[in-house]
Design a protein around this motif. Structure first.
Motif, PDB file in Angstrom:
ATOM      1  N   ILE A 163       9.076  -2.811   2.696  1.00  0.00           N
ATOM      2  CA  ILE A 163       7.666  -2.961   2.302  1.00  0.00           C
ATOM      3  C   ILE A 163       7.120  -4.339   2.658  1.00  0.00           C
ATOM      4  O   ILE A 163       5.924  -4.570   2.592  1.00  0.00           O
ATOM      5  CB  ILE A 163       7.429  -2.630   0.809  1.00  0.00           C
ATOM      6  N   ALA A 164       7.997  -5.239   3.067  1.00  0.00           N
ATOM      7  CA  ALA A 164       7.508  -6.551   3.524  1.00  0.00           C
ATOM      8  C   ALA A 164       6.768  -6.415   4.854  1.00  0.00           C
ATOM      9  O   ALA A 164       5.983  -7.283   5.217  1.00  0.00           O
ATOM     10  CB  ALA A 164       8.675  -7.520   3.672  1.00  0.00           C
ATOM     11  N   SER A 165       7.006  -5.328   5.573  1.00  0.00           N
ATOM     12  CA  SER A 165       6.289  -5.175   6.840  1.00  0.00           C
ATOM     13  C   SER A 165       4.993  -4.414   6.590  1.00  0.00           C
ATOM     14  O   SER A 165       4.964  -3.452   5.808  1.00  0.00           O
ATOM     15  CB  SER A 165       7.177  -4.461   7.874  1.00  0.00           C
TER      16      SER A 165
ATOM     17  N   TRP B  71       4.668  -0.567   6.546  1.00  0.00           N
ATOM     18  CA  TRP B  71       5.330   0.205   5.498  1.00  0.00           C
ATOM     19  C   TRP B  71       4.933  -0.248   4.093  1.00  0.00           C
ATOM     20  O   TRP B  71       5.490   0.243   3.101  1.00  0.00           O
ATOM     21  CB  TRP B  71       6.859   0.096   5.634  1.00  0.00           C
ATOM     22  N   SER B  72       3.984  -1.178   3.988  1.00  0.00           N
ATOM     23  CA  SER B  72       3.686  -1.740   2.663  1.00  0.00           C
ATOM     24  C   SER B  72       3.169  -0.663   1.700  1.00  0.00           C
ATOM     25  O   SER B  72       3.281  -0.807   0.488  1.00  0.00           O
ATOM     26  CB  SER B  72       2.687  -2.884   2.787  1.00  0.00           C
ATOM     27  N   TYR B  73       2.636   0.430   2.240  1.00  0.00           N
ATOM     28  CA  TYR B  73       2.130   1.488   1.356  1.00  0.00           C
ATOM     29  C   TYR B  73       3.246   2.175   0.564  1.00  0.00           C
ATOM     30  O   TYR B  73       2.986   2.947  -0.354  1.00  0.00           O
ATOM     31  CB  TYR B  73       1.318   2.521   2.162  1.00  0.00           C
ATOM     32  N   LEU B  74       4.520   1.879   0.922  1.00  0.00           N
ATOM     33  CA  LEU B  74       5.638   2.466   0.168  1.00  0.00           C
ATOM     34  C   LEU B  74       5.982   1.669  -1.088  1.00  0.00           C
ATOM     35  O   LEU B  74       6.904   2.023  -1.822  1.00  0.00           O
ATOM     36  CB  LEU B  74       6.897   2.530   1.054  1.00  0.00           C
ATOM     37  N   ALA B  75       5.225   0.590  -1.346  1.00  0.00           N
ATOM     38  CA  ALA B  75       5.556  -0.295  -2.475  1.00  0.00           C
ATOM     39  C   ALA B  75       5.724   0.443  -3.816  1.00  0.00           C
ATOM     40  O   ALA B  75       6.570   0.051  -4.621  1.00  0.00           O
ATOM     41  CB  ALA B  75       4.511  -1.403  -2.588  1.00  0.00           C
TER      42      ALA B  75
ATOM     43  N   ALA C   8      -1.474   9.315  -0.771  1.00  0.00           N
ATOM     44  CA  ALA C   8      -2.913   9.060  -0.607  1.00  0.00           C
ATOM     45  C   ALA C   8      -3.090   7.870   0.337  1.00  0.00           C
ATOM     46  O   ALA C   8      -3.930   7.897   1.251  1.00  0.00           O
ATOM     47  CB  ALA C   8      -3.567   8.787  -1.963  1.00  0.00           C
ATOM     48  N   ALA C   9      -2.278   6.810   0.141  1.00  0.00           N
ATOM     49  CA  ALA C   9      -2.376   5.629   1.011  1.00  0.00           C
ATOM     50  C   ALA C   9      -1.959   5.984   2.438  1.00  0.00           C
ATOM     51  O   ALA C   9      -2.544   5.497   3.404  1.00  0.00           O
ATOM     52  CB  ALA C   9      -1.500   4.504   0.455  1.00  0.00           C
TER      53      ALA C   9
ATOM     54  N   ARG D 215      -2.238   8.896   3.919  1.00  0.00           N
ATOM     55  CA  ARG D 215      -3.332   9.665   4.555  1.00  0.00           C
ATOM     56  C   ARG D 215      -4.441   8.732   5.020  1.00  0.00           C
ATOM     57  O   ARG D 215      -4.940   8.830   6.141  1.00  0.00           O
ATOM     58  CB  ARG D 215      -3.898  10.696   3.567  1.00  0.00           C
ATOM     59  N   ALA D 216      -4.783   7.779   4.147  1.00  0.00           N
ATOM     60  CA  ALA D 216      -5.877   6.862   4.480  1.00  0.00           C
ATOM     61  C   ALA D 216      -5.544   6.014   5.700  1.00  0.00           C
ATOM     62  O   ALA D 216      -6.416   5.686   6.492  1.00  0.00           O
ATOM     63  CB  ALA D 216      -6.191   5.976   3.276  1.00  0.00           C
ATOM     64  N   ALA D 217      -4.263   5.669   5.845  1.00  0.00           N
ATOM     65  CA  ALA D 217      -3.874   4.755   6.934  1.00  0.00           C
ATOM     66  C   ALA D 217      -3.291   5.488   8.138  1.00  0.00           C
ATOM     67  O   ALA D 217      -2.865   4.856   9.107  1.00  0.00           O
ATOM     68  CB  ALA D 217      -2.861   3.741   6.408  1.00  0.00           C
ATOM     69  N   GLY D 218      -3.221   6.818   8.048  1.00  0.00           N
ATOM     70  CA  GLY D 218      -2.636   7.591   9.153  1.00  0.00           C
ATOM     71  C   GLY D 218      -1.151   7.325   9.330  1.00  0.00           C
ATOM     72  O   GLY D 218      -0.636   7.329  10.444  1.00  0.00           O
ATOM     73  N   ARG D 219      -0.460   7.086   8.208  1.00  0.00           N
ATOM     74  CA  ARG D 219       0.977   6.817   8.256  1.00  0.00           C
ATOM     75  C   ARG D 219       1.743   8.036   7.735  1.00  0.00           C
ATOM     76  O   ARG D 219       1.172   8.917   7.077  1.00  0.00           O
ATOM     77  CB  ARG D 219       1.313   5.578   7.398  1.00  0.00           C
ATOM     78  N   PRO D 220       3.070   8.110   7.979  1.00  0.00           N
ATOM     79  CA  PRO D 220       3.828   9.278   7.519  1.00  0.00           C
ATOM     80  C   PRO D 220       3.881   9.371   5.991  1.00  0.00           C
ATOM     81  O   PRO D 220       4.007   8.359   5.312  1.00  0.00           O
ATOM     82  CB  PRO D 220       5.247   9.035   8.080  1.00  0.00           C
ATOM     83  N   ALA D 221       3.792  10.608   5.507  1.00  0.00           N
ATOM     84  CA  ALA D 221       3.874  10.856   4.062  1.00  0.00           C
ATOM     85  C   ALA D 221       5.331  10.827   3.613  1.00  0.00           C
ATOM     86  O   ALA D 221       6.239  10.888   4.435  1.00  0.00           O
ATOM     87  CB  ALA D 221       3.259  12.215   3.751  1.00  0.00           C
ATOM     88  N   VAL D 222       5.544  10.707   2.299  1.00  0.00           N
ATOM     89  CA  VAL D 222       6.912  10.775   1.769  1.00  0.00           C
ATOM     90  C   VAL D 222       7.099  12.095   1.027  1.00  0.00           C
ATOM     91  O   VAL D 222       6.142  12.737   0.613  1.00  0.00           O
ATOM     92  CB  VAL D 222       7.233   9.602   0.817  1.00  0.00           C
ATOM     93  N   ASP D 223       8.343  12.466   0.862  1.00  0.00           N
ATOM     94  CA  ASP D 223       8.675  13.717   0.184  1.00  0.00           C
ATOM     95  C   ASP D 223       9.821  13.418  -0.788  1.00  0.00           C
ATOM     96  O   ASP D 223      10.978  13.611  -0.489  1.00  0.00           O
ATOM     97  CB  ASP D 223       9.095  14.744   1.257  1.00  0.00           C
ATOM     98  N   ILE D 224       9.442  12.873  -1.953  1.00  0.00           N
ATOM     99  CA  ILE D 224      10.472  12.515  -2.950  1.00  0.00           C
ATOM    100  C   ILE D 224      10.850  13.755  -3.748  1.00  0.00           C
ATOM    101  O   ILE D 224      12.006  14.013  -4.020  1.00  0.00           O
ATOM    102  CB  ILE D 224       9.946  11.440  -3.934  1.00  0.00           C
ATOM    103  N   LEU D 225       9.839  14.479  -4.148  1.00  0.00           N
ATOM    104  CA  LEU D 225      10.053  15.711  -4.926  1.00  0.00           C
ATOM    105  C   LEU D 225       9.184  16.783  -4.296  1.00  0.00           C
ATOM    106  O   LEU D 225       7.955  16.637  -4.278  1.00  0.00           O
ATOM    107  CB  LEU D 225       9.563  15.489  -6.348  1.00  0.00           C
TER     108      LEU D 225
END
Ligand code: SF4
Length: 404
Positions: A273-275, A278-282, A345-346, A348-358
Motif C-alpha cells: 500500500i506504500a505504492s 495499490w494504496s486503495y488496498l489500505a 468502490a475505490a 472502481r473509481a480508479a479503474g484498478r483491480p477489485a479484491v475478492d476476500i469473501l
C-alpha cells in the motif's frame, strides 16, 4: 507441451548465472527418475520463480520433458491482491502453452473465513491454535495430489519453491517453517509434510531446485529475465509489488494471508500500500485488528469447570477458552464486508483491480452455519462467555472460589 522458440538456435545464446546452472543440474539429476512432475505453486516469489524457470527450461529444450507436468496453484482465498492478480495472468500464459494448472482450494467449510466465522473456531495464533497452514494449504494440496496420482501410473516428482539461501546450504538444513526469513508460508510444509501424507506416501518425492538461490537471484529472475520474451515473457514483474516494488531487493519480507494473525506486522501489505497504485488496498490493514479482537474473552465461550473427555479422563486445561460467539462472528463478518466494499468502490473509481476476500457463496455459507447454530466439536453453545467471572478450577480438581 508446446515448444517455444529457442535461442539455442543460431548465434544468440541465453545467459544463465551459476544459481540457474545449479538448478538445471539438480533437475537433470533427479527429474528423469520420475515420469510425472508436479509443481506446488503458491503465487509468491519463490514458487513463481521455480515454476516459470522450470517451464522455460522445458520450453528451450534444456530439460527433457516428463510424461506429464501438473501445476497445482494453492489458492488460500487469502492471497495478497498483487500476487493473486499475477497468478491469474501466469495461469493464462501456462494455458496458452498447454500446461495443465489446477487451482487447489480448501473445501468451502474449511476455508479460512468460513471456518472462523461460520464454525466459530478462533483465528489461529502462535501459541495454541495454529490450524491454518495445514487446513488451507497442505491438506488441500495433499488431496489434489492424491486425486492426480489416482489417475497416473508411477510416481510423481513434486517440485517446490523452498529456498534457504547459502547459509542453509552450508548447514545442510531445511527448515519446516510456515514462513520465516523471507520464506513463503506453506512452502516448507510442502517439502516436509506432503511426502508423508496418507494416500500419497511412497508415491511422491519432493525436490527444491532453488534451494540454494539467494533473494537477489529470485528478483533477477522475476524482474529482469523472466519477463523477456526469450526467457518466456512471463508476467512476473508485478510480483515485486507485493514485496516493496523498486525496494524489493532490499526487503526480505515474507508474504502470507491478508492480515495473517501469526505475523506480528503486515510487512508485505505495508509494502504494497506504500505504492500509489495499490494504496486503495489500505483498508486490508483493518483485518489483523479484527482477528486480534475476535480472540478476546468477551467474544468467546469458556468451559466452566473441568472438561471430561470421551474416555472419562479430565482434559488438561480446565476452563479453556473456546469458540466465537454468534454476535462476534456476525460483527466480524460485517466489518470484513465493509472493508471489501470500501476497497472495491475505490478500485472502481480508479479503474484498478477489485479484491475478492469473501465471495457470495462463502458469505451465504457463513450465515447458514450461524443460523444453524454451528459450534466446533465439543462445544454446545450454552457455555458462558469467557469474560464471565467464575470460580477458578485447577487441573487437580481443586477450586478457588471467586471473591467478590
Ligand atoms: S499466512 Fe498466516 S494465516 Fe495464512 S496459512 Fe500461513 S500462518 Fe496461517
Amino acid at each position: 507441451m508446446a515448444q517455444q522458440p529457442t535461442l539455442f538456435e543460431g548465434s544468440k545464446r541465453l545467459v544463465y548465472d551459476d544459481a540457474i546452472e545449479l538448478t538445471l543440474q539438480s533437475m537433470q539429476a533427479y527429474g528423469p527418475a520420475h515420469e510425472h512432475w508436479g509443481i506446488a505453486w503458491s503465487g509468491g516469489k519463490d514458487s513463481t520463480a521455480t515454476l516459470t524457470l522450470i517451464v522455460h527450461l522445458l520450453d528451450t529444450g534444456r530439460l527433457q520433458p516428463p510424461k506429464s507436468l501438473s501445476v497445482f496453484y494453492a489458492d488460500t482465498r487469502q492471497e495478497l491482491p498483487p500476487l493473486a492478480i499475477s497468478a491469474e495472468a501466469i495461469m493464462r500464459q501456462m494455458e496458452e502453452r498447454g500446461i495443465r494448472c489446477e487451482v487447489v482450494r480448501a473445501p468451502l467449510d474449511k476455508r479460512f473465513l468460513v471456518y472462523i466465522l461460520g464454525r466459530g473456531v478462533p483465528p489461529p495464533n502462535n501459541n495454541t491454535l495454529r490450524w491454518c497452514t495445514r487446513q488451507i494449504k497442505v491438506d488441500p494440496m495433499t488431496q489434489a495430489l492424491a486425486d492426480r496420482l489416482d489417475r497416473l501410473d508411477g510416481s510423481i516428482l513434486m517440485i517446490t519453491g523452498v529456498r534457504q539461501g547459502e547459509s542453509a546450504m552450508r548447514d545442510g538444513r531445511i527448515a519446516m517453517s510456515c514462513g520465516k526469513d523471507g520464506a513463503e508460508c506453506g512452502q516448507g510444509w510442502y517439502q516436509e509434510v506432503l511426502p508423508q501424507s496418507k494416500g500419497i506416501r511412497g508415491r511422491i518425492a519432493t525436490l527444491a531446485p532453488l534451494l540454494h538461490w539467494r533473494v537477489c537471484n529470485v528478483w533477477d529472475w522475476l524482474r529482469i529475465y523472466a519477463p523477456m520474451r526469450e526467457y518466456g515473457g512471463w508476467a512476473t514483474a508485478a510480483i515485486a509489488d507485493a514485496y516493496g516494488g523498486d525496494e524489493a531487493e532490499e526487503v526480505n519480507a515474507r508474504t502470507g494471508c491478508n492480515g495473517c494473525p501469526l505475523a506480528s506486522k503486515d510487512k508485505a501489505l505495508d509494502a504494497v500500500i506504500a505504492s500509489s497504485q495499490w494504496s486503495y488496498l489500505a483498508p486490508l490493514k483493518r483485518l489483523k485488528p479484527i482477528y486480534r479482537d475476535l480472540r478476546k474473552p468477551h467474544n468467546r465461550l469458556r468451559k466452566a469447570g473441568i472438561e471430561r473427555l470421551k474416555d472419562g479422563k479430565a482434559a488438561a486445561n480446565p476452563q479453556r477458552m473456546g469458540p466465537l460467539t454468534f454476535e462476534a462472528r456476525l460483527w466480524a463478518l460485517s466489518e470484513i464486508l465493509v472493508i471489501q466494499d470500501e476497497i472495491n468502490a475505490a478500485a472502481r473509481a480508479a479503474g484498478r483491480p477489485a479484491v475478492d476476500i469473501l465471495n457470495p457463496e462463502e458469505e451465504a455459507r457463513i450465515r447458514e452455519l450461524i443460523a444453524a447454530g454451528t459450534w466446533p466439536q465439543g462445544w454446545d453453545g450454552d457455555e458462558p462467555t469467557a469474560d464471565t467471572p467464575m470460580d477458578t478450577v485447577f487441573s487437580d480438581g481443586s477450586v478457588q472460589p471467586l471473591f467478590i
